[in-house]
Write an enzyme that holds these catalytic residues in place. Structure first.
Site, PDB file in Angstrom:
ATOM      1  N   HIS A  41       8.389   2.388  -0.424  1.00 63.35           N
ATOM      2  CA  HIS A  41       7.267   1.504  -0.064  1.00 63.35           C
ATOM      3  C   HIS A  41       6.999   1.575   1.442  1.00 63.35           C
ATOM      4  CE1 HIS A  41       4.916  -2.377  -0.357  1.00 63.35           C
ATOM      5  NE2 HIS A  41       5.241  -2.369   0.938  1.00 63.35           N
ATOM      6  N   GLU A  42       8.041   1.403   2.237  1.00 62.86           N
ATOM      7  CA  GLU A  42       7.863   1.431   3.694  1.00 62.86           C
ATOM      8  C   GLU A  42       7.510   2.833   4.189  1.00 62.86           C
ATOM      9  OE1 GLU A  42       7.677  -1.141   5.696  1.00 62.86           O
ATOM     10  OE2 GLU A  42       7.954  -2.385   3.903  1.00 62.86           O
ATOM     11  N   HIS A  45       3.755   3.103   4.271  1.00 65.94           N
ATOM     12  CA  HIS A  45       3.179   2.554   5.497  1.00 65.94           C
ATOM     13  C   HIS A  45       3.383   3.512   6.671  1.00 65.94           C
ATOM     14  CE1 HIS A  45       2.345  -1.293   3.707  1.00 65.94           C
ATOM     15  NE2 HIS A  45       3.612  -1.586   3.484  1.00 65.94           N
ATOM     16  N   ASP A 135       2.227  -7.652   2.619  1.00 69.24           N
ATOM     17  CA  ASP A 135       1.009  -6.850   2.705  1.00 69.24           C
ATOM     18  C   ASP A 135      -0.230  -7.659   2.327  1.00 69.24           C
ATOM     19  OD1 ASP A 135       2.509  -4.656   3.474  1.00 69.24           O
ATOM     20  OD2 ASP A 135       2.839  -4.010   1.410  1.00 69.24           O
TER      21      ASP A 135
END
Length: 288
Positions: A41-42, A45, A135
C-alpha cells in the site's frame, strides 16, 4: 530504486514488537500478511510520488498502516496530490486479483487465501474512511482546500475527522467483536488528530513559505481579496485558497484603493520579515 526504498522506508518499533509477540503466540503468519499488504500500500504512494519527482523524507510503517512524509506542503498541482493519495488504496484492487490467482494455483490453503482477502479488504476500506491522516481524510482535505480558504479547510477537516472517528468507533464497539487493537487504533488516530490541531498554524506557515519559494502554485483563476488598511497581513493570508492567484485591494480612509499582488505580499512578510505589519504598511511600502 531498491536503494532509495531502503533509505526511505522505516519500520516503527511498535511493529517490530508486534512481530516478536507474533512469534511467541503463533500468530506470526497473520502479522506477516498484514505487514506485506501495508508495505505494498505504502509502496503505491511512494512510487507515484517518485513519478512526480516529489522530495520524500521517509515512509514509516506502522502496524495498521504507514505515513509518507514529504517536502511538498500542499503546493503541488491538485491532480498530483490526488493521484499520490489514491495510489495507495488502488494497490488493493490488483492485490485482490493476485490473491485470487494464488488461490487458483493452489499455492496457499483456502483458509489462508480467505484471510488474505479479508485483510486486504479491511485495509482498503479502512484507509478510505474520511479520518485524518488516512487516505480518505487526505482526499477530504484536498476537496475542502479547493472550495474554502486553506485555514478554514484545515479547521473543518479536523472537526469532520473527529466526528467520523467517533462514529466509526461506536459502530465498531456495537457491531464488531471487542478487540484491544480497535481501541489502540482509535487512540492512535485521536492522537494524530490532536497533533495536527496543535500544529495547524505551523502547517499553514509551511504552506505559505512553500507558496512563496515556488512563486505560487498552479493557478486556475484570479481571486480578489478586499481588506481595510487596519487588517494584519496574516489575516490576508488566511483568505488564500489553493488554485487561486490573489490580488489584494486595500481600502484607505479616503476610499482610494491600493492593489497588491500576492507575491508582493508574501515577499513583504517572509523576505522583509514584516510578520506583524498591517495592510496599510504593506500598501505604503509598495507605493513608495
Amino acid at each position: 530504486m531498491t536503494r532509495l526504498i531502503n533509505n526511505h522506508f522505516h519500520v516503527h518499533p511498535l511493529l517490530w514488537m508486534l512481530l516478536g509477540i507474533g512469534i511467541l503466540t503463533g500468530s506470526l503468519w497473520q502479522l506477516v500478511i498484514m505487514f506485506s499488504l501495508v508495505w505494498i500500500h505504502e509502496l503505491g504512494h511512494y512510487a507515484m510520488a517518485r513519478f512526480f519527482k516529489w522530495r520524500i523524507r521517509s515512509v514509516m510503517l506502522w502496524p495498521f498502516g504507514g505515513v509518507m512524509e514529504t517536502e511538498e506542503h500542499h503546493t503541488r498541482p491538485f491532480h498530483e496530490e490526488v493521484l499520490v493519495v489514491v495510489a495507495g488504496p488502488l494497490q488493493h484492487v490488483w492485490l485482490w486479483g493476485a490473491i485470487s490467482l494464488l488461490g487458483y494455483a493452489g499455492w496457499f490453503s483456502p483458509a489462508t487465501i480467505e484471510m488474505m482477502h479479508v485483510y486486504n479488504g479491511i485495509l482498503f476500506l479502512f484507509n478510505l474512511l474520511p479520518i485524518w491522516p488516512l487516505d480518505g481524510g487526505k482526499l477530504l482535505f484536498l476537496s475542502l482546500s479547493y472550495a474554502l480558504p486553506f485555514v478554514r479547510a484545515q479547521q473543518i477537516l479536523l472537526y469532520l475527522s473527529l466526528f467520523f472517528l467517533a462514529v466509526s468507533l461506536i459502530f465498531a464497539l456495537i457491531f464488531l467483536p471487542f478487540s484491544l487493537s480497535t481501541i489502540f487504533l482509535a487512540a492512535f488516530l485521536l492522537w494524530e488528530n490532536r497533533l495536527e490541531w496543535k500544529q495547524r498554524e505551523y502547517s499553514f506557515l509551511r504552506y505559505l513559505m512553500k507558496r512563496h519559494e515556488q512563486n505560487g502554485e498552479k493557478v486556475h483563476k484570479l481571486r480578489a481579496i478586499h481588506v481595510n488598511e487596519d487588517i494584519p497581513v496574516m489575516h490576508i493570508f488566511r483568505q488564500f485558497k489553493r488554485g487561486n492567484h490573489h490580488q489584494i485591494f486595500v481600502t484607505r480612509p479616503n476610499q482610494s484603493r491600493a492593489q497588491i499582488d500576492e507575491g508582493e505580499c508574501l515577499y513583504y512578510y517572509f523576505t522583509m520579515k514584516q510578520s506583524r505589519a498591517k495592510a496599510a504598511e504593506l500598501a505604503e511600502w509598495f507605493a513608495s
